[in-house]
Design a protein around this motif. Structure first.
Motif, PDB file in Angstrom:
ATOM      1  N   PRO A  36       0.883  -1.324   0.116  1.00 21.41           N
ATOM      2  CA  PRO A  36       0.089  -0.416  -0.368  1.00 21.41           C
ATOM      3  C   PRO A  36       0.586   1.333  -0.415  1.00 21.41           C
ATOM      4  CG  PRO A  36      -0.224  -1.073   2.093  1.00 21.41           C
ATOM      5  CD  PRO A  36       0.603  -2.204   1.237  1.00 21.41           C
ATOM      6  N   HIS A  37       2.901   1.102   0.574  1.00 22.60           N
ATOM      7  CA  HIS A  37       2.524   2.884   0.642  1.00 22.60           C
ATOM      8  C   HIS A  37       3.436   2.815  -1.377  1.00 22.60           C
ATOM      9  CE1 HIS A  37       3.350   1.804   4.918  1.00 22.60           C
ATOM     10  NE2 HIS A  37       4.034   1.522   4.889  1.00 22.60           N
ATOM     11  N   PHE A  38       3.130   2.131  -2.369  1.00 24.84           N
ATOM     12  CA  PHE A  38       3.669   3.015  -3.308  1.00 24.84           C
ATOM     13  C   PHE A  38       2.132   3.611  -3.976  1.00 24.84           C
ATOM     14  CE2 PHE A  38       5.800  -1.801  -3.974  1.00 24.84           C
ATOM     15  CZ  PHE A  38       6.860  -0.687  -3.485  1.00 24.84           C
ATOM     16  N   PHE A  39       1.105   3.622  -3.301  1.00 23.52           N
ATOM     17  CA  PHE A  39       0.114   3.956  -3.482  1.00 23.52           C
ATOM     18  C   PHE A  39      -0.501   5.148  -2.898  1.00 23.52           C
ATOM     19  CE2 PHE A  39      -0.279  -0.492  -5.376  1.00 23.52           C
ATOM     20  CZ  PHE A  39      -0.263  -0.031  -6.688  1.00 23.52           C
ATOM     21  N   LEU A  40      -0.261   4.787  -0.921  1.00 26.66           N
ATOM     22  CA  LEU A  40      -0.502   5.782   0.117  1.00 26.66           C
ATOM     23  C   LEU A  40       0.473   6.597   0.848  1.00 26.66           C
ATOM     24  CD1 LEU A  40      -2.546   3.445   2.137  1.00 26.66           C
ATOM     25  CD2 LEU A  40      -4.104   5.129   0.144  1.00 26.66           C
ATOM     26  N   GLN A  41       1.979   6.662   0.545  1.00 30.93           N
ATOM     27  CA  GLN A  41       2.354   6.756   0.361  1.00 30.93           C
ATOM     28  C   GLN A  41       3.936   6.916   0.017  1.00 30.93           C
ATOM     29  OE1 GLN A  41       2.022   5.346   3.763  1.00 30.93           O
ATOM     30  NE2 GLN A  41       1.729   6.837   6.094  1.00 30.93           N
ATOM     31  N   PRO A  42       3.741   7.659  -1.422  1.00 34.63           N
ATOM     32  CA  PRO A  42       5.304   7.302  -1.909  1.00 34.63           C
ATOM     33  C   PRO A  42       5.759   7.729  -1.687  1.00 34.63           C
ATOM     34  CG  PRO A  42       3.319   9.148  -3.673  1.00 34.63           C
ATOM     35  CD  PRO A  42       2.530   8.305  -1.775  1.00 34.63           C
ATOM     36  N   LEU A  43       7.437   6.982  -2.194  1.00 34.90           N
ATOM     37  CA  LEU A  43       8.930   7.166  -1.762  1.00 34.90           C
ATOM     38  C   LEU A  43       9.004   6.851  -0.481  1.00 34.90           C
ATOM     39  CD1 LEU A  43       9.020  10.401  -3.752  1.00 34.90           C
ATOM     40  CD2 LEU A  43       9.962   8.016  -4.387  1.00 34.90           C
ATOM     41  N   TYR A  44       8.107   6.117   0.643  1.00 32.57           N
ATOM     42  CA  TYR A  44       8.104   5.978   2.039  1.00 32.57           C
ATOM     43  C   TYR A  44       8.907   4.862   2.296  1.00 32.57           C
ATOM     44  CZ  TYR A  44       6.665   4.795   6.516  1.00 32.57           C
ATOM     45  OH  TYR A  44       6.349   4.877   7.746  1.00 32.57           O
ATOM     46  N   VAL A  45       9.353   4.125   1.299  1.00 35.30           N
ATOM     47  CA  VAL A  45       9.227   2.333   1.315  1.00 35.30           C
ATOM     48  C   VAL A  45      10.921   2.428   2.271  1.00 35.30           C
ATOM     49  CG1 VAL A  45       7.835   0.288   0.130  1.00 35.30           C
ATOM     50  CG2 VAL A  45      10.395   1.730  -1.063  1.00 35.30           C
ATOM     51  N   ILE A  46      11.725   3.425   1.791  1.00 37.51           N
ATOM     52  CA  ILE A  46      13.030   3.629   2.142  1.00 37.51           C
ATOM     53  C   ILE A  46      13.143   3.521   3.448  1.00 37.51           C
ATOM     54  CG2 ILE A  46      13.999   5.811   1.768  1.00 37.51           C
ATOM     55  CD1 ILE A  46      15.308   2.642   0.753  1.00 37.51           C
TER      56      ILE A  46
END
Length: 175
Positions: A148-158
């Motif tokens: 979901p981070h790809f769609f809800l919080q872009p650039l969060y995964v790092i």
């Protein structure tokens, strides 16, 4: 909600209810020792939101409370050696997996409108995953839609990798 039910949504998360000024934890327990880490993780988010009133400032370190609570819980909740080794291994995997996801995400954002297609994104996900050695998991090109981070919080995964470094230092200090 940490109860176990057969028809319960199969996920775990924490959310802050701004209207009530209260965090909320939802866990779908598996009945295994992994529930320990799931709850510790979400409780870390709970603590962070409780003291910050749900502020999202400082997204690069947003996972420090959650990952730190996982590491610290190994000392205070009578975690088995197997769970401790699992968590330490998982901590190492964070750098590879989240690094791959971050690289994939960056490549998608660099696509021109003409290049952007479902097939191209799926191909990038598979190739990036393979480049990071994740193809041993039998990746499905559609799996990125479950993050979901790809769609809800872009650039969060790092932020998982950045925060894990700090959280692991808590583990080392506690030792």
């Amino acid at each position: 909600d940490i109860s176990r039910r057969d028809n319960k949504y199969d996920n775990s998360f924490e959310v802050y209810f701004y209207d009530y000024e209260q965090p909320y934890i939802f866990i779908s327990p598996t009945g295994t020792e992994m529930d320990h880490l799931s709850f510790a993780h979400e409780f870390g988010h709970f603590c962070n939101d409780q003291v910050s009133y749900g502020s999202t400032v400082g997204i690069d370190t947003a996972e420090v409370f959650s990952q730190g609570m996982e590491y610290l819980s190994l000392f205070y909740a009578h975690a088995s050696e197997e769970l401790t080794l699992h968590k330490l291994g998982d901590g190492l995997c964070v750098y590879v997996e989240q690094g791959a996801y971050s690289c994939f995400e960056q490549q998608v954002y660099e696509l021109s409108p003409e290049e952007l297609s479902v097939e191209r994104v799926r191909d990038l996900f598979l190739k990036t995953g393979a480049g990071f050695g994740l193809d041993c998991w039998e990746l499905d090109g559609r799996s990125y839609v479950s993050i979901p981070h790809f769609f809800l919080q872009p650039l969060y995964v790092i932020s998982y990798a950045v925060s894990n470094d700090t959280a692991f230092q808590l583990y080392q200090l506690e030792q």
